[in-house]
Scaffold this motif. Structure first.
Motif, PDB file in Angstrom:
ATOM      1  N   TYR A  59      -7.322  47.952  -3.259  1.00 52.42           N
ATOM      2  CA  TYR A  59      -8.571  47.441  -2.694  1.00 52.42           C
ATOM      3  C   TYR A  59      -8.562  45.928  -2.841  1.00 52.42           C
ATOM      4  O   TYR A  59      -8.513  45.410  -3.963  1.00 52.42           O
ATOM      5  CB  TYR A  59      -9.770  48.052  -3.418  1.00 52.42           C
ATOM      6  CG  TYR A  59      -9.853  49.551  -3.240  1.00 52.42           C
ATOM      7  CD1 TYR A  59     -10.661  50.100  -2.255  1.00 52.42           C
ATOM      8  CD2 TYR A  59      -9.089  50.411  -4.031  1.00 52.42           C
ATOM      9  CE1 TYR A  59     -10.717  51.470  -2.064  1.00 52.42           C
ATOM     10  CE2 TYR A  59      -9.136  51.781  -3.842  1.00 52.42           C
ATOM     11  CZ  TYR A  59      -9.958  52.305  -2.858  1.00 52.42           C
ATOM     12  OH  TYR A  59      -9.997  53.661  -2.663  1.00 52.42           O
ATOM     13  N   CYS A  60      -8.575  45.233  -1.719  1.00 53.22           N
ATOM     14  CA  CYS A  60      -8.440  43.781  -1.731  1.00 53.22           C
ATOM     15  C   CYS A  60      -9.669  43.151  -1.095  1.00 53.22           C
ATOM     16  O   CYS A  60     -10.099  43.574  -0.010  1.00 53.22           O
ATOM     17  CB  CYS A  60      -7.183  43.358  -0.977  1.00 53.22           C
ATOM     18  SG  CYS A  60      -5.672  44.060  -1.694  1.00 53.22           S
ATOM     19  N   HIS A  61     -10.199  42.135  -1.750  1.00 55.01           N
ATOM     20  CA  HIS A  61     -11.472  41.572  -1.334  1.00 55.01           C
ATOM     21  C   HIS A  61     -11.411  40.054  -1.213  1.00 55.01           C
ATOM     22  O   HIS A  61     -10.764  39.374  -2.011  1.00 55.01           O
ATOM     23  CB  HIS A  61     -12.565  41.991  -2.312  1.00 55.01           C
ATOM     24  CG  HIS A  61     -12.797  43.469  -2.298  1.00 55.01           C
ATOM     25  ND1 HIS A  61     -12.195  44.313  -3.198  1.00 55.01           N
ATOM     26  CD2 HIS A  61     -13.522  44.248  -1.444  1.00 55.01           C
ATOM     27  CE1 HIS A  61     -12.557  45.566  -2.923  1.00 55.01           C
ATOM     28  NE2 HIS A  61     -13.351  45.549  -1.861  1.00 55.01           N
ATOM     29  N   VAL A  62     -12.122  39.572  -0.207  1.00 50.23           N
ATOM     30  CA  VAL A  62     -12.109  38.161   0.162  1.00 50.23           C
ATOM     31  C   VAL A  62     -13.364  37.487  -0.371  1.00 50.23           C
ATOM     32  O   VAL A  62     -14.471  38.030  -0.273  1.00 50.23           O
ATOM     33  CB  VAL A  62     -12.030  38.024   1.702  1.00 50.23           C
ATOM     34  CG1 VAL A  62     -12.059  36.565   2.117  1.00 50.23           C
ATOM     35  CG2 VAL A  62     -10.765  38.708   2.222  1.00 50.23           C
ATOM     36  N   GLY A  63     -13.197  36.277  -0.926  1.00 44.06           N
ATOM     37  CA  GLY A  63     -14.321  35.536  -1.484  1.00 44.06           C
ATOM     38  C   GLY A  63     -15.358  35.184  -0.425  1.00 44.06           C
ATOM     39  O   GLY A  63     -15.060  35.070   0.764  1.00 44.06           O
ATOM     40  N   LEU A  64     -16.583  34.989  -0.877  1.00 46.45           N
ATOM     41  CA  LEU A  64     -17.688  34.692   0.023  1.00 46.45           C
ATOM     42  C   LEU A  64     -17.746  33.196   0.314  1.00 46.45           C
ATOM     43  O   LEU A  64     -17.447  32.364  -0.550  1.00 46.45           O
ATOM     44  CB  LEU A  64     -19.000  35.171  -0.589  1.00 46.45           C
ATOM     45  CG  LEU A  64     -19.018  36.655  -0.980  1.00 46.45           C
ATOM     46  CD1 LEU A  64     -20.369  37.034  -1.579  1.00 46.45           C
ATOM     47  CD2 LEU A  64     -18.689  37.547   0.215  1.00 46.45           C
ATOM     48  N   VAL A  65     -18.136  32.857   1.520  1.00 50.57           N
ATOM     49  CA  VAL A  65     -18.189  31.469   1.962  1.00 50.57           C
ATOM     50  C   VAL A  65     -19.638  31.015   2.009  1.00 50.57           C
ATOM     51  O   VAL A  65     -20.510  31.712   2.552  1.00 50.57           O
ATOM     52  CB  VAL A  65     -17.544  31.320   3.364  1.00 50.57           C
ATOM     53  CG1 VAL A  65     -17.581  29.865   3.816  1.00 50.57           C
ATOM     54  CG2 VAL A  65     -16.109  31.837   3.337  1.00 50.57           C
ATOM     55  N   GLY A  66     -19.896  29.841   1.461  1.00 52.59           N
ATOM     56  CA  GLY A  66     -21.241  29.301   1.448  1.00 52.59           C
ATOM     57  C   GLY A  66     -21.423  28.186   2.468  1.00 52.59           C
ATOM     58  O   GLY A  66     -20.458  27.664   3.041  1.00 52.59           O
ATOM     59  N   TYR A  67     -22.676  27.836   2.670  1.00 50.13           N
ATOM     60  CA  TYR A  67     -23.029  26.710   3.550  1.00 50.13           C
ATOM     61  C   TYR A  67     -24.429  26.262   3.159  1.00 50.13           C
ATOM     62  O   TYR A  67     -25.319  27.087   2.941  1.00 50.13           O
ATOM     63  CB  TYR A  67     -22.987  27.131   5.018  1.00 50.13           C
ATOM     64  CG  TYR A  67     -23.228  26.008   6.007  1.00 50.13           C
ATOM     65  CD1 TYR A  67     -22.322  24.956   6.113  1.00 50.13           C
ATOM     66  CD2 TYR A  67     -24.341  26.003   6.827  1.00 50.13           C
ATOM     67  CE1 TYR A  67     -22.519  23.921   7.020  1.00 50.13           C
ATOM     68  CE2 TYR A  67     -24.557  24.978   7.739  1.00 50.13           C
ATOM     69  CZ  TYR A  67     -23.651  23.936   7.833  1.00 50.13           C
ATOM     70  OH  TYR A  67     -23.857  22.917   8.734  1.00 50.13           O
ATOM     71  N   ASP A  68     -24.612  24.960   3.032  1.00 52.10           N
ATOM     72  CA  ASP A  68     -25.907  24.403   2.613  1.00 52.10           C
ATOM     73  C   ASP A  68     -26.363  24.970   1.276  1.00 52.10           C
ATOM     74  O   ASP A  68     -27.548  25.226   1.056  1.00 52.10           O
ATOM     75  CB  ASP A  68     -26.984  24.673   3.667  1.00 52.10           C
ATOM     76  CG  ASP A  68     -26.832  23.773   4.894  1.00 52.10           C
ATOM     77  OD1 ASP A  68     -26.096  22.772   4.811  1.00 52.10           O
ATOM     78  OD2 ASP A  68     -27.441  24.083   5.936  1.00 52.10           O
ATOM     79  N   GLY A  69     -25.405  25.190   0.381  1.00 49.29           N
ATOM     80  CA  GLY A  69     -25.751  25.569  -0.983  1.00 49.29           C
ATOM     81  C   GLY A  69     -25.893  27.047  -1.238  1.00 49.29           C
ATOM     82  O   GLY A  69     -26.114  27.454  -2.381  1.00 49.29           O
ATOM     83  N   PHE A  70     -25.759  27.886  -0.223  1.00 46.41           N
ATOM     84  CA  PHE A  70     -25.911  29.321  -0.406  1.00 46.41           C
ATOM     85  C   PHE A  70     -24.820  30.062   0.356  1.00 46.41           C
ATOM     86  O   PHE A  70     -24.257  29.547   1.325  1.00 46.41           O
ATOM     87  CB  PHE A  70     -27.279  29.808   0.097  1.00 46.41           C
ATOM     88  CG  PHE A  70     -28.444  29.226  -0.648  1.00 46.41           C
ATOM     89  CD1 PHE A  70     -28.917  29.828  -1.796  1.00 46.41           C
ATOM     90  CD2 PHE A  70     -29.055  28.066  -0.192  1.00 46.41           C
ATOM     91  CE1 PHE A  70     -29.996  29.297  -2.487  1.00 46.41           C
ATOM     92  CE2 PHE A  70     -30.133  27.522  -0.872  1.00 46.41           C
ATOM     93  CZ  PHE A  70     -30.612  28.134  -2.024  1.00 46.41           C
ATOM     94  N   LYS A  71     -24.548  31.300  -0.057  1.00 43.07           N
ATOM     95  CA  LYS A  71     -23.637  32.165   0.683  1.00 43.07           C
ATOM     96  C   LYS A  71     -24.130  32.302   2.121  1.00 43.07           C
ATOM     97  O   LYS A  71     -25.328  32.480   2.359  1.00 43.07           O
ATOM     98  CB  LYS A  71     -23.577  33.543   0.033  1.00 43.07           C
ATOM     99  CG  LYS A  71     -22.773  34.564   0.834  1.00 43.07           C
ATOM    100  CD  LYS A  71     -23.356  35.963   0.703  1.00 43.07           C
ATOM    101  CE  LYS A  71     -22.826  36.858   1.824  1.00 43.07           C
ATOM    102  NZ  LYS A  71     -23.533  38.130   1.919  1.00 43.07           N
ATOM    103  N   MET A  72     -23.190  32.187   3.085  1.00 44.39           N
ATOM    104  CA  MET A  72     -23.575  32.408   4.477  1.00 44.39           C
ATOM    105  C   MET A  72     -24.097  33.824   4.638  1.00 44.39           C
ATOM    106  O   MET A  72     -23.442  34.791   4.254  1.00 44.39           O
ATOM    107  CB  MET A  72     -22.368  32.229   5.412  1.00 44.39           C
ATOM    108  CG  MET A  72     -22.060  30.797   5.761  1.00 44.39           C
ATOM    109  SD  MET A  72     -20.840  30.709   7.087  1.00 44.39           S
ATOM    110  CE  MET A  72     -20.182  29.069   6.755  1.00 44.39           C
TER     111      MET A  72
END
Length: 419
Positions: free
Chosen positions: A284-297
């Motif tokens: 099970y492989c998982h991708v990190g979350l991407v943020g924008y303007d200080g919060f997770k998109m």
């Protein structure tokens, strides 16, 4: 459901190595098991109620890189992806905008296809909408009920009861145990369940974590007549059935964003294991979350950077890919508007570097070997990019080989080709 036209991948001399990947379920890097030279991948697709944003793109580009790495290692690759084209967020958006939910889904699926094609992603071999397999999903839920893994919860606004998965019973009687995928304690599981589509506080459930398997038909909601009566499936069982039918179990890798570890991938594994008697996947492989303007998109917050808008504004698809691949897939990071300019400068420098002459050029064969080594080390794309920065700044002895390698392994075009 149709996919999109695949990119033509250049052929490279020799072969790479099947990558070691970080397995969320075990907490260590492993080379996931393949079957007689065949690697199989399932990636959870979009819920089509809004356009593809860069958080989505980071996930899908990551697994595109994995597909390319496996192919470069000489493996046959079978890739499946679903589309959750019936779900509460889709219905809520359709009702709020006064659009038929099917029309909204079709529009957004079309936009997703376009985004993936323009970014040069290898399409899945099986691209399956949930609404295409309602009968098969209902049959699986019926089997779970017959085996004692499902139970009814009374409803006040439906003619039939809802069906829920018995987490405790499955942990006792199947090969799956709660926590097999998600390395979390119960307190965190309860929090994530509440935040990510679960209903831990619903009365009548045997355990707060038990997930919905089948939602009985409600007035003014889409429903289907099945062996279970009229209704629609729960989220997790959809993916378990689509994945098992497309790939067989266990398949090589279950992939998705880090926010799918729990409850989605935990219970997808639970349902499939209880139904088939074998584990869902080897890794099970998982991708990190991407943020924008200080919060997770996120669509709920509205802090989104849409792929289609970047492309329509003239952004080079290869620059967008480089902006994403500059980050290791497991890292959490924040997109800044300047990232696209930075990636564009890197792309121009690489293209110029192909034309650079040098008395002591870098060996393209050595560079290719270094790229493959980094790729095999848990898809280390930042190291790959740094390797190419150094080589192309110096100049290479076989520019055509480097152009082919960059396109085949990273999906980044350095030269114009006739498609």
């Amino acid at each position: 459901m149709r996919t999109w036209t695949p990119p033509q991948l250049p052929e490279l001399p020799g072969a790479g190595t099947a990558p070691r990947l970080f397995n969320t379920a075990t907490g260590r890097q492993e080379t996931p098991a393949t079957n007689a030279g065949r690697a199989s991948l399932y990636v959870c697709g979009i819920t089509p109620y809004d356009a593809t944003h860069l958080g989505h793109a980071f996930t899908y580009v990551t697994f595109d890189i994995l597909v390319r790495a496996w192919r470069d290692a000489g493996l046959e690759v079978v890739y499946a992806q679903n589309i959750t084209d019936i779900d509460d967020p889709l219905l809520e958006r359709a009702n709020a905008t006064g659009v038929d939910w099917r029309a909204l889904a079709d529009e957004q699926i079309g936009l997703y296809r376009s985004d993936m094609h323009r970014l040069g992603l290898v399409p899945p071999d099986h691209f399956v909408a949930v609404t295409e397999q309602i009968a098969e999903i209902a049959a699986a839920v019926a089997r779970l009920r017959e085996m004692g893994y499902a139970y009814t919860v009374p409803t006040e606004d439906a003619d039939q009861d809802d069906l829920y998965f018995d987490t405790v019973g499955a942990s006792e009687r199947s090969q799956w145990r709660l926590g097999d995928v998600a390395p979390y304690d119960r307190e965190l599981m309860l929090r994530f369940s509440a935040e990510r589509g679960g209903d831990p506080d619903r009365p009548g459930k045997r355990d707060a974590l038990d997930p919905l398997l089948w939602r009985a038909a409600r007035a003014d909601e889409p429903s289907w007549e099945t062996v279970l009566g009229s209704g629609r499936p729960g989220w997790h069982v959809e993916c378990s059935v689509i994945a098992a039918r497309a790939l067989g179990c266990p398949f090589t890798v279950q992939g998705g964003g880090a926010d799918l570890v729990f409850p989605h991938h935990e219970f997808t594994a639970a349902h499939a294991t209880a139904d088939t008697g074998v584990p869902l996947a080897h890794a099970y492989c998982h991708v990190g979350l991407v943020g924008y303007d200080g919060f997770k998109m996120s669509k709920s917050r509205g802090n989104l950077v849409f792929v289609s808008k970047l492309l329509d504004s003239g952004a080079d698809p290869s620059a967008i890919r480089l902006g994403l691949l500059a980050h290791h897939y497991r890292s959490e990071w924040e997109w800044r508007d300047s990232d696209l300019d930075t990636a564009g400068r890197r792309l121009r420098a690489w293209r110029e570097g192909l034309e650079r002459t040098s008395d002591e050029p870098a060996s393209a064969a050595t560079v290719l070997s270094q790229l493959r080594s980094a790729l095999a080390n848990d898809l280390d794309t930042p190291v790959m990019l740094a390797t190419l920065d150094a080589a192309l700044d110096r100049g290479v002895d076989r520019p055509a080989l480097i152009a082919d390698a960059v396109e085949a392994l990273l999906g980044v075009r350095l030269i114009e080709r006739q498609d």
